[in-house]
Scaffold this motif. Structure first.
Motif: not given
Length: 403
Positions: A331-338, A350-355
């Motif tokens: 399942w690929g995520f490209y620029g608009a989703n990454t 667009a990813f968060i460090d959850g600890g």
């Protein structure tokens, strides 16, 4: 003649059942831009119909709302504690003869509040896959009444939360059971404008996929529903730019939870660090310069150094390896989703460090799900997902003009 009449009646009933089982239903999805939350709208009540906006949540077991938002309460009926309806609701309780439900706010802004379980008529729209057709009624739509304080933290237009969990009391299960239709629902979350929420979807008319002969390409993977009401995917690998991340296998055993209320994907610290490091190295080779971070994001880049294409900013593709029918599928995520643009010249991963010890090691958020068609099929416990519709020069916000 009597036998012939009975045969005609039987065939008529059979035809009606067949037509009914092929019905599909369509709801709009609105993105509330200030909060990045998604809600849908339909009518509750009779004879006075009240349009209500309800937050879409894959983790809620029973729909709840502030019943004071309804124009008329005359058709509202209390569900008794001893009824089979009450007994099948997860987390049910009793107050004398009345059935109660504990309403967990998916945005976590206040404590769990207990509300009375009620039933009323819900009016929803049939569809041919592209446009709204006729209105039909769910005669005994079961939900819970919530107080004003329960709404704290929800977007202002929203009156409550729509349950989309795998549980038997969810809105989707109630609709598919009421009409004896295919037990599945589909979401097409828009990055802007209006998206689509289907129940028992057969055809999805989104240009250029305007008829059944040109359907949206979908990939299948198993999906598991948990007792807590979550949908989990089994993750085999994570890739950045085609190369797998070097991760402790134990970090993948918990799977990935899908969420429509968490906006940016949250990853356990070790997973996040491996992803961010690989993505940053790939960006450097592409001539994309790193810049100071912008909260809540840790890794940000100069947007002017990244090219653009149909998929958004020209950055490395992030893929999740999942089990398929005959092997791993991606399942690929490209620029608009990454990445997400946070300033005129700054974009961030667009990813968060959850600890180090989050409740879920991976939660795939709505920013990553936007502009993908997702089909949750209860009959086969599978998720069908499309590649980004942006690759086909379309999106979840594109409505067909099909007549």
């Amino acid at each position: 003649m009597g036998s012939l009449t009975r045969l005609i009646v039987f065939l008529s009933i059979l035809a009606a059942i067949t037509r009914k089982s092929n019905s599909q239903y369509l709801f709009p999805i609105t993105k509330h831009e200030p909060t990045n939350q998604f809600y849908t709208t339909f009518n509750i009540g009779s004879p006075t119909k009240s349009p209500v906006n309800l937050l879409l949540d894959l983790g809620t077991n029973l729909t709840w709302l502030n019943c004071r938002k309804l124009k008329s309460l005359s058709s509202l009926r209390l569900v008794t504690c001893q009824s089979s309806t009450c007994k099948f609701i997860p987390g049910n309780g009793c107050d004398g003869k009345s059935c109660l439900y504990k309403q967990p706010n998916p945005l976590g802004q206040n404590p769990i509040v207990t509300g009375r379980v009620v039933q009323d008529i819900a009016s929803i729209s049939t569809t041919d896959g592209g446009k709204f057709l006729s209105q039909v009624s769910v005669p005994r739509f079961t939900f819970s009444c919530a107080g004003e304080k329960t709404l704290e933290g929800l977007p202002p237009p929203v009156a409550g939360v729509l349950a989309l969990s795998p549980g038997s009391s969810s809105f989707t299960k109630q609709v598919t059971s009421a009409f004896n239709v295919i037990p599945k629902f589909s979401l097409c979350l828009p990055s802007s404008g209006t998206g689509r929420f289907y129940i028992a979807g057969i055809h999805y008319f989104i240009p250029p996929f305007n008829d059944s002969s040109s359907s949206i390409p979908m990939t299948l993977t198993p999906i598991r529903g948990t007792d807590s009401g979550d949908y989990l995917l089994l993750v085999l690998n994570i890739y950045v730019g085609g190369s797998p991340l070097k991760l402790n296998p134990d970090l993948l055993t918990g799977g990935a939870k899908l969420s429509t209320v968490v906006h940016y994907t949250v990853l356990q610290t070790d997973i996040y660090n491996a992803l961010a490091q690989s993505f940053t190295l790939e960006a450097k080779t592409m001539g994309i310069f790193k810049v100071p971070s912008v909260a809540p994001f840790k890794h940000c880049f100069d947007a002017r150094t990244a090219g653009k294409n149909l998929r958004g900013p020209n950055v490395s593709v992030i893929e999740i390896g999942l089990p398929g029918r005959i092997g791993e599928v991606k399942w690929g995520f490209y620029g608009a989703n990454t990445v997400v643009k946070v300033k005129e010249t700054v974009m961030c991963l667009a990813f968060i460090d959850g600890g180090k010890k989050p409740e879920n090691l991976m939660v795939i958020g709505s920013h990553q799900l936007q502009d993908h068609m997702l089909e949750f099929d209860f009959s086969g416990t599978v998720l069908a997902f499309s590649e980004s519709l942006l690759l086909h020069n379309t999106s979840c916000s594109t409505w067909t003009s099909k007549k």
